[in-house]
Design a protein around this motif. Structure first.
Motif, PDB file in Angstrom:
ATOM      1  N   ARG A  40       0.834  -1.208   0.000  1.00 18.69           N
ATOM      2  CA  ARG A  40       0.000   0.000   0.000  1.00 18.69           C
ATOM      3  C   ARG A  40       0.866   1.255   0.000  1.00 18.69           C
ATOM      4  O   ARG A  40       0.554   2.252  -0.679  1.00 18.69           O
ATOM      5  CB  ARG A  40      -0.939   0.001   1.203  1.00 18.69           C
ATOM      6  N   LEU A  41       1.964   1.214   0.750  1.00 22.33           N
ATOM      7  CA  LEU A  41       2.880   2.349   0.801  1.00 22.33           C
ATOM      8  C   LEU A  41       3.491   2.616  -0.567  1.00 22.33           C
ATOM      9  O   LEU A  41       3.583   3.775  -1.008  1.00 22.33           O
ATOM     10  CB  LEU A  41       3.979   2.087   1.836  1.00 22.33           C
ATOM     11  N   ASN A  42       3.886   1.562  -1.250  1.00 27.74           N
ATOM     12  CA  ASN A  42       4.496   1.727  -2.576  1.00 27.74           C
ATOM     13  C   ASN A  42       3.503   2.230  -3.613  1.00 27.74           C
ATOM     14  O   ASN A  42       3.897   2.860  -4.605  1.00 27.74           O
ATOM     15  CB  ASN A  42       5.097   0.396  -3.033  1.00 27.74           C
ATOM     16  N   PHE A  43       2.223   1.951  -3.401  1.00 25.52           N
ATOM     17  CA  PHE A  43       1.205   2.421  -4.342  1.00 25.52           C
ATOM     18  C   PHE A  43       0.957   3.924  -4.188  1.00 25.52           C
ATOM     19  O   PHE A  43       0.565   4.586  -5.164  1.00 25.52           O
ATOM     20  CB  PHE A  43      -0.100   1.653  -4.125  1.00 25.52           C
ATOM     21  N   ARG A  44       1.167   4.467  -3.007  1.00 27.06           N
ATOM     22  CA  ARG A  44       0.817   5.874  -2.746  1.00 27.06           C
ATOM     23  C   ARG A  44       1.442   6.854  -3.733  1.00 27.06           C
ATOM     24  O   ARG A  44       0.739   7.726  -4.273  1.00 27.06           O
ATOM     25  CB  ARG A  44       1.201   6.257  -1.311  1.00 27.06           C
ATOM     26  N   PRO A  45       2.764   6.801  -3.987  1.00 29.78           N
ATOM     27  CA  PRO A  45       3.313   7.766  -4.939  1.00 29.78           C
ATOM     28  C   PRO A  45       2.800   7.570  -6.356  1.00 29.78           C
ATOM     29  O   PRO A  45       2.671   8.543  -7.118  1.00 29.78           O
ATOM     30  CB  PRO A  45       4.828   7.548  -4.848  1.00 29.78           C
ATOM     31  N   LEU A  46       2.487   6.327  -6.738  1.00 26.61           N
ATOM     32  CA  LEU A  46       1.913   6.081  -8.058  1.00 26.61           C
ATOM     33  C   LEU A  46       0.550   6.740  -8.171  1.00 26.61           C
ATOM     34  O   LEU A  46       0.216   7.345  -9.198  1.00 26.61           O
ATOM     35  CB  LEU A  46       1.796   4.577  -8.315  1.00 26.61           C
ATOM     36  N   TYR A  47      -0.244   6.610  -7.102  1.00 26.03           N
ATOM     37  CA  TYR A  47      -1.574   7.217  -7.085  1.00 26.03           C
ATOM     38  C   TYR A  47      -1.476   8.745  -7.120  1.00 26.03           C
ATOM     39  O   TYR A  47      -2.164   9.407  -7.913  1.00 26.03           O
ATOM     40  CB  TYR A  47      -2.337   6.763  -5.841  1.00 26.03           C
ATOM     41  N   ALA A  48      -0.603   9.305  -6.280  1.00 24.14           N
ATOM     42  CA  ALA A  48      -0.453  10.761  -6.228  1.00 24.14           C
ATOM     43  C   ALA A  48      -0.011  11.309  -7.578  1.00 24.14           C
ATOM     44  O   ALA A  48      -0.503  12.360  -8.033  1.00 24.14           O
ATOM     45  CB  ALA A  48       0.549  11.143  -5.139  1.00 24.14           C
ATOM     46  N   ASP A  49       0.895  10.603  -8.236  1.00 25.38           N
ATOM     47  CA  ASP A  49       1.401  11.063  -9.533  1.00 25.38           C
ATOM     48  C   ASP A  49       0.317  11.026 -10.599  1.00 25.38           C
ATOM     49  O   ASP A  49       0.125  12.001 -11.333  1.00 25.38           O
ATOM     50  CB  ASP A  49       2.580  10.182  -9.953  1.00 25.38           C
ATOM     51  N   ILE A  50      -0.427   9.920 -10.684  1.00 26.41           N
ATOM     52  CA  ILE A  50      -1.412   9.806 -11.758  1.00 26.41           C
ATOM     53  C   ILE A  50      -2.572  10.767 -11.541  1.00 26.41           C
ATOM     54  O   ILE A  50      -3.105  11.333 -12.500  1.00 26.41           O
ATOM     55  CB  ILE A  50      -1.908   8.343 -11.908  1.00 26.41           C
ATOM     56  N   VAL A  51      -2.964  11.002 -10.298  1.00 21.72           N
ATOM     57  CA  VAL A  51      -4.055  11.942 -10.031  1.00 21.72           C
ATOM     58  C   VAL A  51      -3.626  13.368 -10.360  1.00 21.72           C
ATOM     59  O   VAL A  51      -4.414  14.158 -10.887  1.00 21.72           O
ATOM     60  CB  VAL A  51      -4.522  11.829  -8.560  1.00 21.72           C
ATOM     61  N   ARG A  52      -2.368  13.704 -10.068  1.00 22.06           N
ATOM     62  CA  ARG A  52      -1.898  15.042 -10.400  1.00 22.06           C
ATOM     63  C   ARG A  52      -1.839  15.241 -11.910  1.00 22.06           C
ATOM     64  O   ARG A  52      -2.199  16.310 -12.426  1.00 22.06           O
ATOM     65  CB  ARG A  52      -0.512  15.288  -9.795  1.00 22.06           C
ATOM     66  N   ARG A  53      -1.400  14.216 -12.643  1.00 24.38           N
ATOM     67  CA  ARG A  53      -1.258  14.348 -14.090  1.00 24.38           C
ATOM     68  C   ARG A  53      -2.565  14.149 -14.840  1.00 24.38           C
ATOM     69  O   ARG A  53      -2.771  14.720 -15.916  1.00 24.38           O
ATOM     70  CB  ARG A  53      -0.211  13.353 -14.608  1.00 24.38           C
ATOM     71  N   GLN A  54      -3.466  13.337 -14.282  1.00 26.33           N
ATOM     72  CA  GLN A  54      -4.720  13.014 -14.972  1.00 26.33           C
ATOM     73  C   GLN A  54      -5.883  13.114 -13.995  1.00 26.33           C
ATOM     74  O   GLN A  54      -6.553  12.116 -13.687  1.00 26.33           O
ATOM     75  CB  GLN A  54      -4.625  11.602 -15.567  1.00 26.33           C
ATOM     76  N   PRO A  55      -6.174  14.300 -13.466  1.00 21.97           N
ATOM     77  CA  PRO A  55      -7.210  14.441 -12.453  1.00 21.97           C
ATOM     78  C   PRO A  55      -8.600  14.068 -12.936  1.00 21.97           C
ATOM     79  O   PRO A  55      -9.488  13.796 -12.105  1.00 21.97           O
ATOM     80  CB  PRO A  55      -7.129  15.928 -12.073  1.00 21.97           C
ATOM     81  N   ASP A  56      -8.810  14.021 -14.263  1.00 20.30           N
ATOM     82  CA  ASP A  56     -10.144  13.647 -14.762  1.00 20.30           C
ATOM     83  C   ASP A  56     -10.537  12.236 -14.395  1.00 20.30           C
ATOM     84  O   ASP A  56     -11.720  11.882 -14.440  1.00 20.30           O
ATOM     85  CB  ASP A  56     -10.203  13.805 -16.286  1.00 20.30           C
ATOM     86  N   LEU A  57      -9.569  11.391 -14.014  1.00 20.41           N
ATOM     87  CA  LEU A  57      -9.900  10.016 -13.654  1.00 20.41           C
ATOM     88  C   LEU A  57     -10.847   9.944 -12.471  1.00 20.41           C
ATOM     89  O   LEU A  57     -11.564   8.961 -12.290  1.00 20.41           O
ATOM     90  CB  LEU A  57      -8.640   9.191 -13.397  1.00 20.41           C
ATOM     91  N   LEU A  58     -10.837  11.006 -11.646  1.00 21.79           N
ATOM     92  CA  LEU A  58     -11.703  11.030 -10.461  1.00 21.79           C
ATOM     93  C   LEU A  58     -13.135  11.437 -10.769  1.00 21.79           C
ATOM     94  O   LEU A  58     -14.002  11.391  -9.877  1.00 21.79           O
ATOM     95  CB  LEU A  58     -11.118  11.979  -9.408  1.00 21.79           C
ATOM     96  N   ASP A  59     -13.418  11.843 -11.998  1.00 24.14           N
ATOM     97  CA  ASP A  59     -14.763  12.280 -12.380  1.00 24.14           C
ATOM     98  C   ASP A  59     -15.766  11.131 -12.270  1.00 24.14           C
ATOM     99  O   ASP A  59     -15.428   9.984 -12.554  1.00 24.14           O
ATOM    100  CB  ASP A  59     -14.788  12.824 -13.796  1.00 24.14           C
TER     101      ASP A  59
END
Length: 248
Positions: free
Chosen positions: A229-248
Protein backbone atom coordinates in the motif's frame (compact mmCIF):
# COMPACT_ATOMS: atom_id res chain seq x y z
CA UNK A 1 4.63 7.97 7.20
CA UNK A 2 1.96 5.67 8.57
CA UNK A 3 1.09 2.48 6.69
CA UNK A 4 -2.02 1.74 8.77
CA UNK A 5 -5.43 1.64 7.12
CA UNK A 6 -7.86 4.39 8.19
CA UNK A 7 -11.39 3.56 9.21
CA UNK A 8 -14.02 4.60 6.69
CA UNK A 9 -17.77 4.37 6.45
CA UNK A 10 -19.03 1.85 3.86
CA UNK A 11 -19.83 4.68 1.44
CA UNK A 12 -16.39 6.21 1.95
CA UNK A 13 -14.76 2.82 1.40
CA UNK A 14 -16.76 2.29 -1.79
CA UNK A 15 -15.54 5.63 -3.19
CA UNK A 16 -11.98 4.89 -2.06
CA UNK A 17 -11.93 1.57 -3.89
CA UNK A 18 -13.47 3.01 -7.05
CA UNK A 19 -10.96 5.87 -7.12
CA UNK A 20 -8.01 3.51 -6.64
CA UNK A 21 -9.41 1.17 -9.27
CA UNK A 22 -9.71 3.93 -11.87
CA UNK A 23 -6.22 5.15 -10.94
CA UNK A 24 -4.85 1.62 -11.29
CA UNK A 25 -6.18 1.37 -14.82
CA UNK A 26 -4.54 4.71 -15.72
CA UNK A 27 -1.25 3.58 -14.14
CA UNK A 28 -1.43 0.30 -16.05
CA UNK A 29 -2.03 2.22 -19.28
CA UNK A 30 1.05 4.35 -18.57
CA UNK A 31 3.09 1.19 -18.11
CA UNK A 32 1.83 -0.40 -21.30
CA UNK A 33 -0.08 -3.18 -19.59
CA UNK A 34 -3.15 -2.68 -21.80
CA UNK A 35 -3.56 -4.71 -24.98
CA UNK A 36 -6.56 -3.79 -27.10
CA UNK A 37 -9.72 -4.75 -25.22
CA UNK A 38 -7.94 -7.37 -23.08
CA UNK A 39 -7.24 -7.06 -19.38
CA UNK A 40 -9.40 -6.46 -16.34
CA UNK A 41 -9.05 -5.23 -12.78
CA UNK A 42 -11.82 -5.63 -10.20
CA UNK A 43 -12.61 -4.39 -6.71
CA UNK A 44 -15.14 -6.01 -4.39
CA UNK A 45 -17.95 -3.67 -3.37
CA UNK A 46 -17.82 -3.10 0.41
CA UNK A 47 -21.60 -2.78 0.72
CA UNK A 48 -22.88 -5.43 -1.67
CA UNK A 49 -20.01 -7.80 -1.03
CA UNK A 50 -21.04 -10.37 -3.65
CA UNK A 51 -20.70 -7.63 -6.30
CA UNK A 52 -17.54 -6.15 -7.79
CA UNK A 53 -16.51 -3.06 -9.75
CA UNK A 54 -14.71 -3.56 -13.07
CA UNK A 55 -13.50 -1.59 -16.07
CA UNK A 56 -15.96 -1.60 -19.01
CA UNK A 57 -15.15 -3.93 -21.90
CA UNK A 58 -13.58 -2.22 -24.89
CA UNK A 59 -12.66 1.04 -23.15
CA UNK A 60 -8.96 1.96 -23.13
CA UNK A 61 -7.43 1.77 -19.65
CA UNK A 62 -6.15 5.31 -20.10
CA UNK A 63 -9.66 6.69 -20.57
CA UNK A 64 -11.44 5.06 -17.63
CA UNK A 65 -12.89 7.40 -14.98
CA UNK A 66 -14.53 6.55 -11.69
CA UNK A 67 -17.91 7.19 -13.29
CA UNK A 68 -17.15 4.67 -16.06
CA UNK A 69 -16.69 1.70 -13.72
CA UNK A 70 -19.33 -1.02 -13.76
CA UNK A 71 -20.86 -2.74 -10.74
CA UNK A 72 -21.44 -6.41 -11.56
CA UNK A 73 -23.40 -9.01 -9.61
CA UNK A 74 -22.42 -12.63 -8.99
CA UNK A 75 -24.16 -13.71 -12.20
CA UNK A 76 -22.36 -11.18 -14.39
CA UNK A 77 -25.18 -8.69 -14.79
CA UNK A 78 -24.31 -4.98 -14.77
CA UNK A 79 -26.33 -3.37 -11.98
CA UNK A 80 -24.72 0.08 -12.11
CA UNK A 81 -22.99 1.87 -14.96
CA UNK A 82 -23.19 1.78 -18.74
CA UNK A 83 -21.26 -0.83 -20.68
CA UNK A 84 -20.54 -4.53 -20.93
CA UNK A 85 -18.27 -6.90 -19.04
CA UNK A 86 -15.37 -8.75 -20.62
CA UNK A 87 -16.57 -12.40 -20.65
CA UNK A 88 -13.12 -13.73 -19.76
CA UNK A 89 -12.87 -11.18 -16.98
CA UNK A 90 -16.13 -12.35 -15.48
CA UNK A 91 -15.17 -16.04 -15.78
CA UNK A 92 -11.98 -15.45 -13.79
CA UNK A 93 -12.74 -12.62 -11.39
CA UNK A 94 -16.18 -13.81 -10.31
CA UNK A 95 -14.73 -17.12 -9.17
CA UNK A 96 -11.76 -15.59 -7.38
CA UNK A 97 -14.02 -13.19 -5.47
CA UNK A 98 -16.44 -16.00 -4.62
CA UNK A 99 -13.72 -18.43 -3.50
CA UNK A 100 -11.74 -15.88 -1.47
CA UNK A 101 -13.96 -13.54 0.57
CA UNK A 102 -10.87 -11.83 2.00
CA UNK A 103 -9.74 -10.77 -1.49
CA UNK A 104 -10.79 -7.21 -2.33
CA UNK A 105 -9.15 -6.82 -5.73
CA UNK A 106 -7.94 -8.93 -8.64
CA UNK A 107 -5.73 -7.79 -11.54
CA UNK A 108 -5.01 -9.55 -14.81
CA UNK A 109 -3.67 -7.92 -17.96
CA UNK A 110 -1.68 -8.96 -21.00
CA UNK A 111 1.48 -7.08 -20.03
CA UNK A 112 4.51 -7.54 -22.28
CA UNK A 113 6.99 -9.00 -19.79
CA UNK A 114 4.33 -10.95 -17.95
CA UNK A 115 3.37 -12.70 -21.18
CA UNK A 116 6.99 -13.34 -22.14
CA UNK A 117 7.69 -14.91 -18.75
CA UNK A 118 4.43 -16.88 -18.81
CA UNK A 119 5.54 -18.49 -22.08
CA UNK A 120 8.36 -20.17 -20.14
CA UNK A 121 5.94 -21.76 -17.68
CA UNK A 122 8.20 -21.19 -14.68
CA UNK A 123 7.82 -19.41 -11.34
CA UNK A 124 10.01 -16.39 -10.72
CA UNK A 125 13.31 -17.02 -8.98
CA UNK A 126 14.52 -14.94 -6.00
CA UNK A 127 17.25 -13.13 -7.95
CA UNK A 128 16.52 -9.61 -6.66
CA UNK A 129 15.24 -8.12 -3.45
CA UNK A 130 12.00 -7.09 -5.17
CA UNK A 131 11.37 -10.58 -6.53
CA UNK A 132 11.60 -11.93 -2.99
CA UNK A 133 8.13 -10.48 -2.33
CA UNK A 134 6.79 -13.36 -4.46
CA UNK A 135 9.04 -16.09 -3.06
CA UNK A 136 6.89 -19.09 -2.10
CA UNK A 137 3.79 -16.93 -2.66
CA UNK A 138 3.07 -17.58 -6.33
CA UNK A 139 2.64 -20.58 -8.62
CA UNK A 140 2.35 -21.44 -12.30
CA UNK A 141 -1.15 -22.29 -13.50
CA UNK A 142 -0.35 -24.87 -16.17
CA UNK A 143 -3.77 -25.48 -17.71
CA UNK A 144 -3.84 -23.26 -20.79
CA UNK A 145 -6.84 -24.34 -22.88
CA UNK A 146 -7.56 -21.13 -24.79
CA UNK A 147 -9.39 -17.95 -23.85
CA UNK A 148 -10.93 -18.36 -20.40
CA UNK A 149 -14.68 -18.23 -20.97
CA UNK A 150 -15.69 -21.07 -18.66
CA UNK A 151 -16.25 -20.42 -14.96
CA UNK A 152 -14.96 -23.94 -14.24
CA UNK A 153 -11.49 -22.80 -15.28
CA UNK A 154 -12.02 -19.66 -13.23
CA UNK A 155 -12.67 -21.92 -10.24
CA UNK A 156 -9.44 -23.83 -10.86
CA UNK A 157 -7.53 -20.55 -11.02
CA UNK A 158 -9.19 -19.44 -7.80
CA UNK A 159 -8.23 -22.68 -6.08
CA UNK A 160 -4.57 -22.24 -7.04
CA UNK A 161 -4.54 -18.80 -5.44
CA UNK A 162 -5.03 -20.25 -1.96
CA UNK A 163 -1.98 -19.20 0.04
CA UNK A 164 -0.63 -17.08 -2.84
CA UNK A 165 -0.74 -13.46 -3.95
CA UNK A 166 -0.13 -14.18 -7.63
CA UNK A 167 -0.19 -16.70 -10.44
CA UNK A 168 1.76 -17.04 -13.65
CA UNK A 169 -0.90 -18.18 -16.12
CA UNK A 170 1.15 -20.27 -18.55
CA UNK A 171 1.13 -18.88 -22.11
CA UNK A 172 -1.22 -16.14 -20.93
CA UNK A 173 0.09 -13.62 -18.40
CA UNK A 174 0.07 -12.63 -14.75
CA UNK A 175 -2.69 -12.40 -12.15
CA UNK A 176 -2.44 -10.82 -8.69
CA UNK A 177 -4.78 -10.44 -5.73
CA UNK A 178 -4.85 -8.49 -2.50
CA UNK A 179 -6.90 -7.29 0.43
CA UNK A 180 -7.00 -3.83 -1.14
CA UNK A 181 -6.84 -2.34 -4.61
CA UNK A 182 -3.52 -0.76 -3.70
CA UNK A 183 -1.90 -4.07 -2.82
CA UNK A 184 -3.17 -5.83 -5.91
CA UNK A 185 -2.01 -3.06 -8.22
CA UNK A 186 1.44 -2.89 -6.64
CA UNK A 187 1.93 -6.66 -6.75
CA UNK A 188 1.06 -6.65 -10.45
CA UNK A 189 3.40 -3.78 -11.31
CA UNK A 190 6.22 -5.24 -9.24
CA UNK A 191 5.73 -8.75 -10.60
CA UNK A 192 5.78 -7.59 -14.20
CA UNK A 193 9.00 -5.68 -13.54
CA UNK A 194 10.47 -8.75 -11.84
CA UNK A 195 9.66 -10.75 -14.98
CA UNK A 196 11.47 -8.13 -17.05
CA UNK A 197 14.52 -8.22 -14.77
CA UNK A 198 14.77 -12.02 -14.85
CA UNK A 199 14.41 -12.11 -18.63
CA UNK A 200 17.22 -9.55 -18.93
CA UNK A 201 19.42 -11.29 -16.38
CA UNK A 202 19.04 -14.71 -18.03
CA UNK A 203 19.76 -13.19 -21.44
CA UNK A 204 23.04 -11.86 -20.06
CA UNK A 205 24.12 -14.93 -18.11
CA UNK A 206 23.21 -17.12 -15.15
CA UNK A 207 21.58 -15.13 -12.32
CA UNK A 208 22.74 -15.89 -8.78
CA UNK A 209 19.87 -16.90 -6.53
CA UNK A 210 19.22 -15.44 -3.10
CA UNK A 211 19.18 -18.30 -0.62
CA UNK A 212 15.82 -19.35 0.78
CA UNK A 213 16.28 -17.96 4.30
CA UNK A 214 17.43 -14.57 3.03
CA UNK A 215 14.57 -14.53 0.49
CA UNK A 216 12.04 -15.20 3.25
CA UNK A 217 13.60 -12.46 5.38
CA UNK A 218 13.35 -9.97 2.52
CA UNK A 219 9.77 -11.07 1.86
CA UNK A 220 8.92 -10.36 5.48
CA UNK A 221 10.02 -6.76 4.96
CA UNK A 222 9.00 -5.84 1.42
CA UNK A 223 6.28 -8.42 0.80
CA UNK A 224 3.75 -7.20 3.35
CA UNK A 225 0.37 -5.66 2.51
CA UNK A 226 1.33 -2.46 4.32
CA UNK A 227 4.46 -1.99 2.22
CA UNK A 228 2.49 -2.72 -0.96
CA UNK A 229 0.00 0.00 0.00
CA UNK A 230 2.88 2.35 0.80
CA UNK A 231 4.50 1.73 -2.58
CA UNK A 232 1.21 2.42 -4.34
CA UNK A 233 0.82 5.87 -2.75
CA UNK A 234 3.31 7.77 -4.94
CA UNK A 235 1.91 6.08 -8.06
CA UNK A 236 -1.57 7.22 -7.09
CA UNK A 237 -0.45 10.76 -6.23
CA UNK A 238 1.40 11.06 -9.53
CA UNK A 239 -1.41 9.81 -11.76
CA UNK A 240 -4.05 11.94 -10.03
CA UNK A 241 -1.90 15.04 -10.40
CA UNK A 242 -1.26 14.35 -14.09
CA UNK A 243 -4.72 13.01 -14.97
CA UNK A 244 -7.21 14.44 -12.45
CA UNK A 245 -10.14 13.65 -14.76
CA UNK A 246 -9.90 10.02 -13.65
CA UNK A 247 -11.70 11.03 -10.46
CA UNK A 248 -14.76 12.28 -12.38
Amino acid sequence: MSTSRPRRTPDEERLHRRQRLAATLRIFADRGFDEGSGGHVTARDPIRTDHFWVNPFGVHFGHVRVSDLLLVDHEGAVVSGAGTVNPAGYAIHSQVHARHPDVVAVAHTHSLYGRAWAALGRPLDPITQDACAFFERHEVFEEYTGVVLDTDEGKRIADRLTGNIALVLRNHGLLTIGASVEETAWWFASMDRSCQVQLLAEAAGRPRLIDADAARSARGTIGTPAIARLNFRPLYADIVRRQPDLLD
